[in-house]
Design a protein around this motif. Structure first.
Motif, short mmCIF file in Angstrom:
data_model
loop_
_atom_site.label_atom_id
_atom_site.label_comp_id
_atom_site.label_asym_id
_atom_site.label_seq_id
_atom_site.Cartn_x
_atom_site.Cartn_y
_atom_site.Cartn_z
N TYR A 19 6.95 60.84 12.98
CA TYR A 19 6.19 59.64 13.33
C TYR A 19 5.47 59.02 12.12
O TYR A 19 5.10 57.84 12.16
CB TYR A 19 5.18 59.97 14.42
CG TYR A 19 5.79 60.50 15.70
CD1 TYR A 19 6.63 59.70 16.48
CD2 TYR A 19 5.55 61.80 16.12
CE1 TYR A 19 7.19 60.18 17.65
CE2 TYR A 19 6.11 62.29 17.30
CZ TYR A 19 6.93 61.48 18.05
OH TYR A 19 7.50 61.96 19.22
N ASP A 20 5.28 59.81 11.05
CA ASP A 20 4.62 59.26 9.87
C ASP A 20 5.42 58.12 9.26
O ASP A 20 4.86 57.29 8.53
CB ASP A 20 4.43 60.35 8.81
CG ASP A 20 3.40 61.39 9.21
OD1 ASP A 20 2.64 61.12 10.15
OD2 ASP A 20 3.36 62.46 8.57
N ALA A 21 6.71 58.08 9.55
CA ALA A 21 7.56 57.04 8.98
C ALA A 21 7.41 55.70 9.69
O ALA A 21 7.83 54.66 9.15
CB ALA A 21 9.02 57.48 9.05
N LEU A 22 6.82 55.70 10.88
CA LEU A 22 6.87 54.52 11.74
C LEU A 22 5.70 53.57 11.51
O LEU A 22 4.58 54.00 11.19
CB LEU A 22 6.87 54.96 13.21
CG LEU A 22 7.94 55.96 13.61
CD1 LEU A 22 7.78 56.34 15.08
CD2 LEU A 22 9.34 55.40 13.35
N PRO A 23 5.91 52.27 11.73
CA PRO A 23 4.80 51.31 11.65
C PRO A 23 3.89 51.44 12.87
O PRO A 23 4.36 51.73 13.98
CB PRO A 23 5.52 49.96 11.64
CG PRO A 23 6.79 50.21 12.38
CD PRO A 23 7.20 51.61 12.04
N GLY A 44 2.99 52.94 21.47
CA GLY A 44 2.88 52.58 22.87
C GLY A 44 3.93 51.61 23.37
O GLY A 44 3.81 51.10 24.48
N ARG A 45 5.00 51.37 22.58
CA ARG A 45 6.00 50.37 22.97
C ARG A 45 7.40 50.93 23.13
O ARG A 45 8.32 50.21 23.51
CB ARG A 45 6.04 49.24 21.94
CG ARG A 45 4.76 48.45 21.84
CD ARG A 45 5.01 47.07 21.22
NE ARG A 45 5.64 47.15 19.92
CZ ARG A 45 6.87 46.70 19.65
NH1 ARG A 45 7.61 46.16 20.61
NH2 ARG A 45 7.35 46.79 18.43
N VAL A 46 7.62 52.21 22.84
CA VAL A 46 8.98 52.76 22.84
C VAL A 46 9.41 53.14 24.26
O VAL A 46 8.79 53.98 24.90
CB VAL A 46 9.08 53.99 21.91
CG1 VAL A 46 10.49 54.58 21.96
CG2 VAL A 46 8.72 53.61 20.48
N ASP A 47 10.48 52.50 24.73
CA ASP A 47 11.00 52.82 26.06
C ASP A 47 11.93 54.02 26.04
O ASP A 47 11.99 54.80 27.01
CB ASP A 47 11.77 51.61 26.61
CG ASP A 47 10.90 50.40 26.80
OD1 ASP A 47 9.90 50.50 27.54
OD2 ASP A 47 11.20 49.34 26.20
N VAL A 48 12.70 54.18 24.97
CA VAL A 48 13.66 55.27 24.84
C VAL A 48 13.50 55.89 23.46
O VAL A 48 13.72 55.22 22.44
CB VAL A 48 15.11 54.78 25.02
CG1 VAL A 48 16.09 55.93 24.80
CG2 VAL A 48 15.31 54.17 26.40
N LEU A 49 13.10 57.15 23.43
CA LEU A 49 12.90 57.87 22.17
C LEU A 49 13.92 59.01 22.11
O LEU A 49 13.75 60.05 22.76
CB LEU A 49 11.46 58.42 22.09
CG LEU A 49 10.90 58.79 20.72
CD1 LEU A 49 9.42 59.13 20.84
CD2 LEU A 49 11.64 59.93 20.05
N MET A 50 14.98 58.80 21.36
CA MET A 50 16.01 59.83 21.19
C MET A 50 15.69 60.61 19.92
O MET A 50 15.66 60.04 18.83
CB MET A 50 17.39 59.19 21.08
CG MET A 50 17.79 58.36 22.28
SD MET A 50 19.46 57.63 22.12
CE MET A 50 19.17 56.44 20.79
N LEU A 82 5.32 56.34 23.17
CA LEU A 82 6.07 55.91 24.35
C LEU A 82 5.31 54.83 25.11
O LEU A 82 4.09 54.88 25.26
CB LEU A 82 6.33 57.10 25.28
CG LEU A 82 7.36 58.13 24.80
CD1 LEU A 82 7.37 59.32 25.76
CD2 LEU A 82 8.76 57.52 24.69
N ALA A 83 6.07 53.88 25.63
CA ALA A 83 5.51 52.89 26.56
C ALA A 83 5.27 53.56 27.91
O ALA A 83 5.81 54.66 28.18
CB ALA A 83 6.51 51.74 26.71
N PRO A 84 4.49 52.98 28.80
CA PRO A 84 4.37 53.54 30.15
C PRO A 84 5.75 53.69 30.78
O PRO A 84 6.55 52.75 30.79
CB PRO A 84 3.53 52.49 30.88
CG PRO A 84 2.71 51.85 29.80
CD PRO A 84 3.61 51.81 28.60
#
Length: 255
Positions: A143-147, A152-158, A206-208
């Motif tokens: 996650y350190d790589a991410l902006p 709170g917006r990711v619907d699908v995290l593979m 993750l998003a809700p």
């Protein structure tokens, strides 16, 4: 070098699908000398996909460079599960993306609104940028790589994290343990070190109702499901007998 000679040499080297590999190497070579070199390197243990420059995954040709993890066919099941559970036009994150195979396959099956990918290996990031020209691909540790704008917006995290226990890496085929990065294979003492880190941080990204998906062995699945539950995600184990694959999902609360 004729086809039968190529097949014989590959079979003697232990290639299970010698006939299929021979056809691919012959098709890839532009001269007899190049064919001889490809066969020699394959017999020496280099992954077929690194020699060809691509791997077949979920009906796609995925560019794979030397030193980059080769996507496994069983991981196609993770893409299938993700596509079956995703909402329309999802925001998708391919974490530990390697070549970007999962993101590319998902996008071909169900077009995302946004596609993001990240990996800690520079060679993998460069490869993923070739396979995911429309995605935003980041280099860094999980996650350190991410902006921060993705929180709170990711619907699908593979998250195709490594899950081979450290002591078992030495028993893997030479083409994997000698030619793929150790960081893409070694999951720590019980194989779940990276999965623990991914699960612990997932709720912040993750998003809700968003879904985390990762692959594991059948034996590891109950432990992984418990990790997801402890992280506040509703776990579920999915199995594919056909592909010999196990995927564990964790769903974030709806609000």
């Amino acid at each position: 070098m004729d086809t039968s000679t190529v097949v014989s040499r590959l079979r003697a080297a232990g290639c299970v699908f010698a006939e299929d590999e021979a056809d691919l190497l012959i098709a890839a070579a532009t001269t007899p000398a190049e064919l001889g070199s490809l066969v020699e390197r394959r017999v020496a243990g280099l992954p077929l996909e690194h020699l060809l420059g691509w791997a077949e995954f979920h009906g796609l040709r995925i560019t794979v460079r030397p030193g980059v993890f080769v996507p496994r066919r069983r991981t196609e099941f993770l893409v299938d599960v993700a596509a079956s559970l995703a909402p329309a036009e999802p925001v998708v994150l391919d974490l530990c993306c390697g070549s970007g195979a999962l993101g590319a396959a998902f996008a071909a099956a169900l077009r995302p609104r946004e596609l993001h990918a990240a990996d800690v290996e520079p060679a993998a990031v460069a490869c993923a940028r070739l396979n995911l020209p429309e995605a935003r691909v980041y280099e860094g540790d999980l996650y350190d790589a991410l902006p921060s704008s993705l929180r709170g917006r990711v619907d699908v995290l593979m998250a195709n994290v490594p899950y081979v226990p450290s002591d078992a890496v030495a028993t893997m085929p030479p083409e994997a343990r000698l030619h793929e990065p150790r960081v893409a294979l070694d999951g720590g003492t019980d194989g779940l070190d990276l999965a623990r880190r991914v699960a612990a941080g997932a709720s912040r990204w993750l998003a809700p109702g968003g879904i985390l998906l990762t692959e594991s062995s059948e034996r590891q699945a109950p432990v992984l499901a418990a990790l997801f539950a402890a992280a506040g995600l509703a776990p579920r184990v999915h199995d594919s007998e056909e592909l010999g694959a196990t995927v564990v999902t964790g769903t974030a609360p709806p609000s």
